[in-house]
Scaffold this motif. Sequence first.
Motif, PDB file in Angstrom:
ATOM      1  N   VAL A 117       0.852  -1.189   0.000  1.00  0.00           N
ATOM      2  CA  VAL A 117       0.000   0.000   0.000  1.00  0.00           C
ATOM      3  C   VAL A 117       0.889   1.242   0.000  1.00  0.00           C
ATOM      4  O   VAL A 117       2.115   1.135   0.049  1.00  0.00           O
ATOM      5  N   ALA A 118       0.259   2.409  -0.061  1.00  0.00           N
ATOM      6  CA  ALA A 118       0.969   3.687  -0.104  1.00  0.00           C
ATOM      7  C   ALA A 118       1.809   3.803  -1.386  1.00  0.00           C
ATOM      8  O   ALA A 118       2.812   4.490  -1.433  1.00  0.00           O
ATOM      9  N   ARG A 119       1.395   3.079  -2.414  1.00  0.00           N
ATOM     10  CA  ARG A 119       2.028   3.113  -3.735  1.00  0.00           C
ATOM     11  C   ARG A 119       0.959   3.505  -4.747  1.00  0.00           C
ATOM     12  O   ARG A 119      -0.232   3.344  -4.500  1.00  0.00           O
ATOM     13  N   GLN A 120       1.367   3.959  -5.916  1.00  0.00           N
ATOM     14  CA  GLN A 120       0.405   4.388  -6.938  1.00  0.00           C
ATOM     15  C   GLN A 120      -0.333   3.225  -7.584  1.00  0.00           C
ATOM     16  O   GLN A 120      -1.268   3.438  -8.359  1.00  0.00           O
ATOM     17  N   ALA A 121       0.058   2.013  -7.255  1.00  0.00           N
ATOM     18  CA  ALA A 121      -0.684   0.803  -7.629  1.00  0.00           C
ATOM     19  C   ALA A 121      -0.605  -0.152  -6.442  1.00  0.00           C
ATOM     20  O   ALA A 121       0.448  -0.283  -5.818  1.00  0.00           O
ATOM     21  N   TYR A 122      -1.715  -0.776  -6.120  1.00  0.00           N
ATOM     22  CA  TYR A 122      -1.720  -1.792  -5.064  1.00  0.00           C
ATOM     23  C   TYR A 122      -1.220  -3.100  -5.658  1.00  0.00           C
ATOM     24  O   TYR A 122      -1.658  -3.512  -6.743  1.00  0.00           O
ATOM     25  N   VAL A 123      -0.314  -3.755  -4.934  1.00  0.00           N
ATOM     26  CA  VAL A 123       0.243  -5.029  -5.381  1.00  0.00           C
ATOM     27  C   VAL A 123      -0.025  -6.056  -4.285  1.00  0.00           C
ATOM     28  O   VAL A 123       0.402  -5.888  -3.149  1.00  0.00           O
ATOM     29  N   GLU A 124      -0.741  -7.102  -4.644  1.00  0.00           N
ATOM     30  CA  GLU A 124      -1.139  -8.145  -3.705  1.00  0.00           C
ATOM     31  C   GLU A 124      -0.241  -9.362  -3.873  1.00  0.00           C
ATOM     32  O   GLU A 124      -0.002  -9.805  -4.999  1.00  0.00           O
ATOM     33  N   VAL A 125       0.240  -9.902  -2.759  1.00  0.00           N
ATOM     34  CA  VAL A 125       1.083 -11.091  -2.774  1.00  0.00           C
ATOM     35  C   VAL A 125       0.504 -12.092  -1.782  1.00  0.00           C
ATOM     36  O   VAL A 125       0.311 -11.769  -0.607  1.00  0.00           O
ATOM     37  N   THR A 126       0.214 -13.280  -2.266  1.00  0.00           N
ATOM     38  CA  THR A 126      -0.291 -14.347  -1.414  1.00  0.00           C
ATOM     39  C   THR A 126       0.863 -15.297  -1.122  1.00  0.00           C
ATOM     40  O   THR A 126       1.513 -15.786  -2.055  1.00  0.00           O
TER      41      THR A 126
END
Length: 157
Positions: A117-126
């Motif tokens: 978070v706190a980035r210009q794109a959310y990146v999800e890692v499972t």
Amino acid sequence: MFGFSRFARPVLVACAVPASLLTACGGDAVQVNAPRPDAATKRLCEGLRLPEKVHGEARRDTAPASPLTAAWGSPAIALRCGVERPATLRADSQLQTVNGVEWFGYPADRPVTWTAVARQAYVEVTVPAKYAPPGDVLVELGDVIKETIPAKPEGQI
């Protein structure tokens, strides 16, 4: 060690159920639901130069194939770039900072899915439990995210 947010979001694991998580459902490709971000976010995500190995695990194909998804190992560590802001993320949510990247983990009691978070794109890692502690994976992927996805202005998550 990691502290966890009191907010939880269920993670579903099944091939018949659309999920942000992964499940190998026949073949060698890992089923990873591709996000549908706006054009600017998609361009940022397409710029990620993801490693061939994460946590010593080789990269795998994803299905459907998408430049916004990636997977490594079995069970698969899965990445989705350009996801929506996590529904349970609030200004007072507990975040974990790993090498300069802020991560929001859920479910709260045992995070499996982490969102940068706190980035210009959310990146999800499972990160499946097999790869505990998850911080090792977050360090490896966080460096790439930090290099490619600019931070939002201070105070924005």
